[in-house]
Design a protein around this motif. Structure first.
Motif, PDB file in Angstrom:
ATOM      1  N   LYS A 142       0.897  -1.231  -0.004  1.00 40.29           N
ATOM      2  CA  LYS A 142       0.137   0.123   0.203  1.00 40.29           C
ATOM      3  C   LYS A 142       0.956   1.271  -0.042  1.00 40.29           C
ATOM      4  O   LYS A 142       0.532   2.287  -0.554  1.00 40.29           O
ATOM      5  CB  LYS A 142      -0.978  -0.033   1.056  1.00 40.29           C
ATOM      6  N   VAL A 143       1.899   1.260   0.891  1.00 37.58           N
ATOM      7  CA  VAL A 143       2.835   2.475   0.779  1.00 37.58           C
ATOM      8  C   VAL A 143       3.788   2.330  -0.268  1.00 37.58           C
ATOM      9  O   VAL A 143       4.716   3.220  -0.288  1.00 37.58           O
ATOM     10  CB  VAL A 143       3.621   2.699   2.277  1.00 37.58           C
ATOM     11  N   GLY A 144       3.792   1.451  -1.353  1.00 36.83           N
ATOM     12  CA  GLY A 144       4.449   1.649  -2.346  1.00 36.83           C
ATOM     13  C   GLY A 144       6.071   0.938  -2.349  1.00 36.83           C
ATOM     14  O   GLY A 144       6.848   1.390  -3.216  1.00 36.83           O
ATOM     15  N   ILE A 145       6.203   0.207  -1.519  1.00 33.20           N
ATOM     16  CA  ILE A 145       7.427  -0.504  -1.561  1.00 33.20           C
ATOM     17  C   ILE A 145       7.501  -1.677  -2.373  1.00 33.20           C
ATOM     18  O   ILE A 145       6.760  -2.513  -2.461  1.00 33.20           O
ATOM     19  CB  ILE A 145       7.755  -1.370  -0.067  1.00 33.20           C
ATOM     20  N   GLN A 164      12.429   4.311   3.294  1.00 30.36           N
ATOM     21  CA  GLN A 164      12.373   4.462   4.786  1.00 30.36           C
ATOM     22  C   GLN A 164      11.223   5.306   5.400  1.00 30.36           C
ATOM     23  O   GLN A 164      10.548   4.652   6.208  1.00 30.36           O
ATOM     24  CB  GLN A 164      13.848   5.155   5.498  1.00 30.36           C
ATOM     25  N   GLN A 165      11.011   6.215   4.623  1.00 33.11           N
ATOM     26  CA  GLN A 165       9.659   7.265   5.097  1.00 33.11           C
ATOM     27  C   GLN A 165       8.411   6.458   4.982  1.00 33.11           C
ATOM     28  O   GLN A 165       7.729   6.455   5.533  1.00 33.11           O
ATOM     29  CB  GLN A 165       9.665   8.373   4.309  1.00 33.11           C
ATOM     30  N   ARG A 166       8.725   5.656   3.586  1.00 33.44           N
ATOM     31  CA  ARG A 166       7.279   4.904   3.415  1.00 33.44           C
ATOM     32  C   ARG A 166       7.131   3.725   4.575  1.00 33.44           C
ATOM     33  O   ARG A 166       5.987   3.444   4.714  1.00 33.44           O
ATOM     34  CB  ARG A 166       7.486   4.107   2.038  1.00 33.44           C
ATOM     35  N   ILE A 167       8.415   3.296   4.775  1.00 31.10           N
ATOM     36  CA  ILE A 167       8.252   2.244   6.075  1.00 31.10           C
ATOM     37  C   ILE A 167       7.724   2.921   7.481  1.00 31.10           C
ATOM     38  O   ILE A 167       6.643   2.300   8.196  1.00 31.10           O
ATOM     39  CB  ILE A 167       9.426   1.372   6.538  1.00 31.10           C
ATOM     40  N   ASP A 203      -3.477   9.893  -0.590  1.00 29.70           N
ATOM     41  CA  ASP A 203      -4.248   8.489  -0.859  1.00 29.70           C
ATOM     42  C   ASP A 203      -4.694   7.644   0.126  1.00 29.70           C
ATOM     43  O   ASP A 203      -5.736   7.327   0.125  1.00 29.70           O
ATOM     44  CB  ASP A 203      -3.752   7.836  -1.867  1.00 29.70           C
ATOM     45  N   LEU A 204      -3.898   7.471   1.089  1.00 32.77           N
ATOM     46  CA  LEU A 204      -4.137   6.626   2.194  1.00 32.77           C
ATOM     47  C   LEU A 204      -5.008   7.094   3.174  1.00 32.77           C
ATOM     48  O   LEU A 204      -5.807   6.501   3.820  1.00 32.77           O
ATOM     49  CB  LEU A 204      -2.698   6.339   2.837  1.00 32.77           C
TER      50      LEU A 204
END
Length: 328
Positions: A142-145, A164-167, A203-204
């Protein structure tokens, strides 16, 4: 969006040194509706992060204290909540993304383990490891990883700043919070990745039906994200209004200075505009307009007492004795 999800009334958070009492957040009052994106803007040292950390009581007890005010969330005053009550709120109902993901993530645990730790701490039901892994991989997608089945075993140093920010966002969303506080979430990222991260948060927010508090010194960022904006200076809110009001009809000289400092492709300038001086360190009590020493329109009246935050239009407030004046 008719229901207030959180209300802050008269929040005062002070920092203490050997010789000074510094009002980092001084009589801050605001509310936020369910599903709303609220921006808090201002220069470094204006109190934005202090307000955010005060909401979930993540302030250093050795140097700072909430002196007064109420933080009303779900029929509870978080300013007076017990550590046990707060443990059910932090990371579960209210989550926070910090400025520097490399500092916030543990270097000795895989990113999968760090997402799992939040889920285990707040989950009301026991989840087996197979289901836990599936949920983590789904969050990472969902966060694009990319290739989350492989990345779940990576350590933070193996990921770029954007990843890292996506995590960090995945960790914040692990328990589907009601409120997401994003404290300068794009500061350490390049411009392209900034846009991707902000679009992801937007989006989230829609997918999870969250409210978002976005803290930034960049008015250009909040313009595309926020429904309402608080402008802070010297620990106080100096202007509050809708995104339209702040950008099209700013009433406080500080807000106008921030807007004037935004680079424009349509203007040919030899130098970018900047507000002269720096944010001073105030002490309690504050007895003048906080912006008076940097304001081009200040008079003796501004130095006699601190102006009140007053209505200047429907849903629009400003802390300036000349807020009704039309400036060139």
């Amino acid at each position: 969006m008719d229901e207030n999800i959180i209300e802050v009334r008269g929040l005062k958070t002070y920092y203490y040194t050997a010789t000074k009492v510094i009002p980092a957040a001084d009589d801050v009052t605001f509310s936020m509706k369910k599903g709303e994106v609220l921006g808090i803007v201002g220069e470094s040292g204006c109190g934005k992060t202090t307000v955010a950390r005060s909401l979930v009581r993540l302030i250093n007890k050795n140097t700072a204290r909430i002196e007064a005010g109420e933080i009303l969330f779900d029929n509870m005053d978080l300013s007076k909540a017990t550590p046990r009550e707060l443990s059910h709120i932090r990371g579960n109902r209210i989550s926070m993304i910090f400025q520097d993901p490399f500092v916030s993530l543990s270097p000795v645990y895989t990113v999968g383990n760090q997402i799992a730790e939040v889920m285990r701490a707040h989950s009301k039901e026991k989840i087996d490891r197979h289901e836990e892994r599936r949920i983590i991989i789904d969050l990472m997608k969902k966060v694009g990883i990319p290739s989350p089945e492989m990345r779940i075993k990576d350590y933070p140093y193996q990921l770029s700043g954007g990843m890292q920010q996506r995590i960090m966002i995945a960790i914040a969303l692990a328990c589907r919070p009601d409120i997401l506080i994003a404290d300068e979430p794009t500061t350490a990222l390049d411009v392209t990745v900034q846009a991707q991260v902000l679009e992801l948060i937007r989006d989230l927010k829609d997918e999870f039906q969250m409210s978002v508090i976005l803290i930034s010194h960049n008015l250009g960022i909040v313009a595309n994200m926020c429904d309402r904006i608080l402008v802070m200076y010297g620990g106080a809110v100096v202007e509050e209004g809708s995104c339209y009001d702040i950008f099209k009809n700013p009433k406080h000289p500080y807000t106008r200075g921030l807007l004037k400092a935004i680079p424009s492709l349509s203007e040919d300038r030899d130098e970018l505009f900047s507000i002269p001086g720096t944010v001073p360190t105030f002490t309690v009590p504050v007895t003048t307009c906080r912006f008076a020493d940097r304001c081009p329109h200040a008079t003796e009246q501004c130095r006699c007492a601190e102006p009140e935050l007053r209505d200047v239009g429907p849903g629009h407030k400003a802390r300036c004795v000349f807020a009704d004046r039309e400036w060139d």
